[in-house]
Motif scaffolding. Structure first.
Motif, PDB file in Angstrom:
ATOM      1  N   ASN A  75       1.123  -1.249   0.098  1.00  0.00           N
ATOM      2  CA  ASN A  75       0.360   0.164   0.089  1.00  0.00           C
ATOM      3  C   ASN A  75       0.616   1.295   0.353  1.00  0.00           C
ATOM      4  OD1 ASN A  75      -2.380  -1.394   0.089  1.00  0.00           O
ATOM      5  ND2 ASN A  75      -2.829  -1.580   2.676  1.00  0.00           N
ATOM      6  N   GLY A  76       1.742   1.323  -0.395  1.00  0.00           N
ATOM      7  CA  GLY A  76       3.302   2.058  -0.086  1.00  0.00           C
ATOM      8  C   GLY A  76       4.063   3.247   0.962  1.00  0.00           C
ATOM      9  N   PHE A  77       3.480   2.559   2.126  1.00  0.00           N
ATOM     10  CA  PHE A  77       3.447   2.695   3.541  1.00  0.00           C
ATOM     11  C   PHE A  77       4.899   3.949   3.890  1.00  0.00           C
ATOM     12  CE2 PHE A  77       4.769   2.504   8.206  1.00  0.00           C
ATOM     13  CZ  PHE A  77       3.951   3.024   8.781  1.00  0.00           C
ATOM     14  N   ILE A  78       5.770   2.817   2.810  1.00  0.00           N
ATOM     15  CA  ILE A  78       7.008   3.260   3.369  1.00  0.00           C
ATOM     16  C   ILE A  78       8.034   3.170   1.898  1.00  0.00           C
ATOM     17  CG2 ILE A  78       7.680   1.554   4.209  1.00  0.00           C
ATOM     18  CD1 ILE A  78       9.468   3.415   6.214  1.00  0.00           C
ATOM     19  N   ASP A  79       8.959   4.212   1.695  1.00  0.00           N
ATOM     20  CA  ASP A  79      10.246   3.773   0.484  1.00  0.00           C
ATOM     21  C   ASP A  79      10.591   2.586   0.884  1.00  0.00           C
ATOM     22  OD1 ASP A  79       9.383   5.998  -1.234  1.00  0.00           O
ATOM     23  OD2 ASP A  79      10.521   7.785  -0.653  1.00  0.00           O
ATOM     24  N   ASN A  80      10.509   1.385   0.196  1.00  0.00           N
ATOM     25  CA  ASN A  80      11.105   0.369   0.378  1.00  0.00           C
ATOM     26  C   ASN A  80      11.541  -0.213  -1.186  1.00  0.00           C
ATOM     27  OD1 ASN A  80       9.412  -2.544   0.339  1.00  0.00           O
ATOM     28  ND2 ASN A  80       8.652  -0.058   0.376  1.00  0.00           N
ATOM     29  N   ILE A  81      12.946  -1.372   0.105  1.00  0.00           N
ATOM     30  CA  ILE A  81      13.477  -1.898  -1.583  1.00  0.00           C
ATOM     31  C   ILE A  81      13.615  -3.558  -0.889  1.00  0.00           C
ATOM     32  CG2 ILE A  81      15.320  -2.522  -3.057  1.00  0.00           C
ATOM     33  CD1 ILE A  81      16.401   0.241  -2.210  1.00  0.00           C
ATOM     34  N   ASN A  82      13.291  -4.700  -1.261  1.00  0.00           N
ATOM     35  CA  ASN A  82      12.855  -5.833  -1.102  1.00  0.00           C
ATOM     36  C   ASN A  82      13.818  -7.361  -1.864  1.00  0.00           C
ATOM     37  OD1 ASN A  82      11.640  -8.519   0.034  1.00  0.00           O
ATOM     38  ND2 ASN A  82      10.425  -6.950   1.596  1.00  0.00           N
ATOM     39  N   GLY A  83      14.262  -7.582  -0.551  1.00  0.00           N
ATOM     40  CA  GLY A  83      14.776  -8.861  -1.371  1.00  0.00           C
ATOM     41  C   GLY A  83      14.191 -10.128  -1.508  1.00  0.00           C
ATOM     42  N   ILE A  84      12.754  -9.754  -1.852  1.00  0.00           N
ATOM     43  CA  ILE A  84      11.435 -11.174  -2.616  1.00  0.00           C
ATOM     44  C   ILE A  84      12.163 -10.195  -4.346  1.00  0.00           C
ATOM     45  CG2 ILE A  84       9.223 -11.755  -3.126  1.00  0.00           C
ATOM     46  CD1 ILE A  84      10.990 -13.201  -0.294  1.00  0.00           C
ATOM     47  N   ALA A  85      11.743  -9.600  -4.280  1.00  0.00           N
ATOM     48  CA  ALA A  85      11.832  -8.651  -6.081  1.00  0.00           C
ATOM     49  C   ALA A  85      13.428  -8.546  -6.414  1.00  0.00           C
ATOM     50  CB  ALA A  85      11.250  -7.479  -5.569  1.00  0.00           C
ATOM     51  N   TYR A  86      14.387  -8.513  -5.902  1.00  0.00           N
ATOM     52  CA  TYR A  86      15.509  -8.002  -6.149  1.00  0.00           C
ATOM     53  C   TYR A  86      16.173  -9.030  -5.675  1.00  0.00           C
ATOM     54  CZ  TYR A  86      13.128  -3.613  -7.384  1.00  0.00           C
ATOM     55  OH  TYR A  86      12.677  -2.960  -8.341  1.00  0.00           O
ATOM     56  N   ASP A  87      16.124 -10.805  -5.340  1.00  0.00           N
ATOM     57  CA  ASP A  87      16.703 -11.231  -4.995  1.00  0.00           C
ATOM     58  C   ASP A  87      18.554 -11.935  -6.353  1.00  0.00           C
ATOM     59  OD1 ASP A  87      18.578 -13.344  -3.549  1.00  0.00           O
ATOM     60  OD2 ASP A  87      16.288 -14.698  -3.404  1.00  0.00           O
ATOM     61  N   GLY A  88      19.651 -11.293  -5.955  1.00  0.00           N
ATOM     62  CA  GLY A  88      19.955 -12.297  -7.119  1.00  0.00           C
ATOM     63  C   GLY A  88      21.162 -10.508  -7.392  1.00  0.00           C
ATOM     64  N   THR A  89      19.949  -9.916  -7.202  1.00  0.00           N
ATOM     65  CA  THR A  89      20.383  -8.506  -8.255  1.00  0.00           C
ATOM     66  C   THR A  89      20.735  -7.643  -6.960  1.00  0.00           C
ATOM     67  OG1 THR A  89      18.024  -7.760  -7.952  1.00  0.00           O
ATOM     68  CG2 THR A  89      19.428  -8.615 -10.072  1.00  0.00           C
ATOM     69  N   LEU A  90      19.932  -6.344  -6.467  1.00  0.00           N
ATOM     70  CA  LEU A  90      20.559  -6.123  -5.521  1.00  0.00           C
ATOM     71  C   LEU A  90      21.459  -6.656  -4.680  1.00  0.00           C
ATOM     72  CD1 LEU A  90      18.342  -2.914  -5.799  1.00  0.00           C
ATOM     73  CD2 LEU A  90      20.449  -2.617  -6.991  1.00  0.00           C
ATOM     74  N   PHE A  91      20.261  -7.310  -4.368  1.00  0.00           N
ATOM     75  CA  PHE A  91      20.671  -8.361  -2.897  1.00  0.00           C
ATOM     76  C   PHE A  91      21.859  -9.639  -3.258  1.00  0.00           C
ATOM     77  CE2 PHE A  91      16.955  -6.148  -1.639  1.00  0.00           C
ATOM     78  CZ  PHE A  91      16.685  -6.065  -0.156  1.00  0.00           C
ATOM     79  N   LYS A  92      22.327 -10.205  -2.887  1.00  0.00           N
ATOM     80  CA  LYS A  92      23.641 -11.468  -3.274  1.00  0.00           C
ATOM     81  C   LYS A  92      23.197 -12.161  -2.162  1.00  0.00           C
ATOM     82  CE  LYS A  92      24.492  -9.058  -6.945  1.00  0.00           C
ATOM     83  NZ  LYS A  92      24.752  -9.682  -8.387  1.00  0.00           N
ATOM     84  N   ARG A  93      23.643 -13.374  -2.096  1.00  0.00           N
ATOM     85  CA  ARG A  93      24.033 -14.551  -1.557  1.00  0.00           C
ATOM     86  C   ARG A  93      25.691 -15.123  -1.245  1.00  0.00           C
ATOM     87  NH1 ARG A  93      18.265 -15.510   1.107  1.00  0.00           N
ATOM     88  NH2 ARG A  93      16.917 -15.399  -0.006  1.00  0.00           N
ATOM     89  N   ALA A  94      25.320 -14.936   0.471  1.00  0.00           N
ATOM     90  CA  ALA A  94      26.587 -15.139   0.443  1.00  0.00           C
ATOM     91  C   ALA A  94      27.005 -16.742  -0.148  1.00  0.00           C
ATOM     92  CB  ALA A  94      27.008 -14.992   1.842  1.00  0.00           C
ATOM     93  N   ASP A  95      28.414 -17.074  -0.321  1.00  0.00           N
ATOM     94  CA  ASP A  95      28.670 -18.545  -0.619  1.00  0.00           C
ATOM     95  C   ASP A  95      28.735 -19.477   1.199  1.00  0.00           C
ATOM     96  OD1 ASP A  95      30.849 -17.780  -0.189  1.00  0.00           O
ATOM     97  OD2 ASP A  95      31.174 -18.436  -1.972  1.00  0.00           O
ATOM     98  N   PHE A  96      29.177 -18.612   2.322  1.00  0.00           N
ATOM     99  CA  PHE A  96      29.343 -18.837   3.410  1.00  0.00           C
ATOM    100  C   PHE A  96      28.628 -19.370   4.075  1.00  0.00           C
ATOM    101  CE2 PHE A  96      30.514 -14.341   3.288  1.00  0.00           C
ATOM    102  CZ  PHE A  96      29.749 -14.352   4.598  1.00  0.00           C
ATOM    103  N   ARG A  97      26.918 -18.598   4.337  1.00  0.00           N
ATOM    104  CA  ARG A  97      26.560 -19.339   4.546  1.00  0.00           C
ATOM    105  C   ARG A  97      24.751 -19.720   4.417  1.00  0.00           C
ATOM    106  NH1 ARG A  97      26.796 -14.124   8.593  1.00  0.00           N
ATOM    107  NH2 ARG A  97      28.367 -14.943  10.375  1.00  0.00           N
ATOM    108  N   VAL A  98      24.067 -20.348   4.723  1.00  0.00           N
ATOM    109  CA  VAL A  98      22.891 -21.360   4.348  1.00  0.00           C
ATOM    110  C   VAL A  98      21.137 -20.349   4.798  1.00  0.00           C
ATOM    111  CG1 VAL A  98      23.934 -23.530   4.448  1.00  0.00           C
ATOM    112  CG2 VAL A  98      22.205 -22.144   6.163  1.00  0.00           C
TER     113      VAL A  98
END
Length: 345
Positions: free
Chosen positions: A145-168
């Protein structure tokens, strides 16, 4: 004679070079002294969330990032550069952090974790851009509903958000500060909306702080020692160090410890809100609190002022020591008497 003449000329040249170098060295030392003296004086700008002075503008939007505090996510990255960190229960007896960055820019932050609705309210109160990876049902609705400006990893997993290989997963999602800026610009967020400043104590007031001796403080969340926050005051540094499950809270990448100037403990009403130990937390009603500064503790009240949880003393906003702040929000039952332990040296 010819050898002696050559030696004499060499000595004269060396003396000449030294005499030229001496003023340069003296100038450097003088500049250092002037710079050091200048740091101790009032600077033209002040960071709003730390009260620390700066020679350049301190304007700029804050970023509020959901940080994982599960044992497999420790030590975290970037917490040492947060202006203020809120620690609250996310589910069951597990706490999670909302780390707010404005005065310093961490290279990498994480592990990033999912949102809860009450964290969104805290982030909104600081006019920040909210960063998370996932969400509860209530938080998802607010974000949609646009409560706050936000960036979420659900939408940007693998692009803005990266997965570290030393943790699961789900303890391995990270975001860089550059990607926070990149995502914000892409989404058209205002990056110049500076948060309103907290109230900070002047130097004389800091030196005159009084209260109960509190060189050690323990803040328990129920009976789970894994999530007990322990603070020890370092008299040499004039700051608190934080420990979790017996280990010093440090930055994963730099190994720097988290050093804090204010510990603000508040008790709030927590009520069940669904399966998995989810809950609602009352951020509005105000209540009892403790404020730890420079090895001293005083009883305060907390109030919600325009979305910001602030300490109040004798009806007025209590000043913070310039520097970094950690806020522990604990359940009203058992509250501060049952959850907080203070000790002197």
């Amino acid at each position: 004679m010819r050898k002696w003449a050559v030696a004499l000329v060499a000595c004269l040249l060396l003396l000449s070079a030294c005499s030229k170098e001496a003023p340069k060295t003296a100038d450097k030392e003088k500049k250092k002294a002037v710079a050091s003296e200048k740091q101790g004086k009032d600077l033209p700008y002040t960071f709003p969330l730390t009260g620390i002075g700066s020679e350049s503008s301190t304007d700029g939007r804050a970023f509020a990032v959901m940080i994982n505090n599960f044992p497999k996510a420790r030590p975290q990255s970037g917490l040492h550069k947060a202006d203020i960190v809120y620690e609250m229960l996310a589910e069951g007896e597990i706490t999670r952090f909302l780390a707010v960055f404005q005065s310093e820019k961490p290279e990498t932050v994480g592990p990033v974790r999912s949102a809860r609705d009450y964290y969104l309210h805290l982030a909104k109160g600081l006019d920040s851009i909210f960063i998370a990876h996932g969400y509860s049902k209530e938080a998802k609705q607010m974000l949609s509903n646009g409560f706050i400006d936000n960036i979420n990893g659900i939408a940007y997993d693998g692009t803005l958000f990266k997965r570290a290989d030393f943790r699961v997963a789900p303890h391995n999602s990270y975001i860089t500060f550059d990607n926070m800026l990149k995502g914000s610009k892409k989404l058209g967020f205002d990056l110049y909306k500076t948060p309103r400043p907290f109230t900070f104590l002047k130097e004389n007031a800091v030196k005159g702080l009084s209260g109960k001796e509190a060189s050690y403080a323990s803040v328990a969340y129920f009976s789970n020692d894994i999530y007990t926050s322990v603070y020890e005051y370092d008299t040499a540094l004039g700051k608190y160090k934080r420990y979790s499950n017996g280990e010093l809270t440090i930055d994963l990448d730099t190994k720097q410890p988290i050093l804090l100037d204010n510990i603000f403990i508040t008790e709030m009403s927590h009520t069940p809100a669904g399966e998995g130990g989810l809950r609602d937390i009352d951020l509005e009603s105000g209540g009892k609190g403790l404020l730890l500064q420079r090895g001293k503790a005083i009883e305060v009240e907390w109030k919600n002022s325009g979305g910001r949880i602030l300490p109040y003393l004798n009806g007025a906003e209590a000043g913070l020591v310039p520097g970094k702040t950690w806020v522990n929000i604990i359940p009203q039952d058992p509250g501060i008497p049952g959850s907080v332990s203070l000790e002197a040296n």
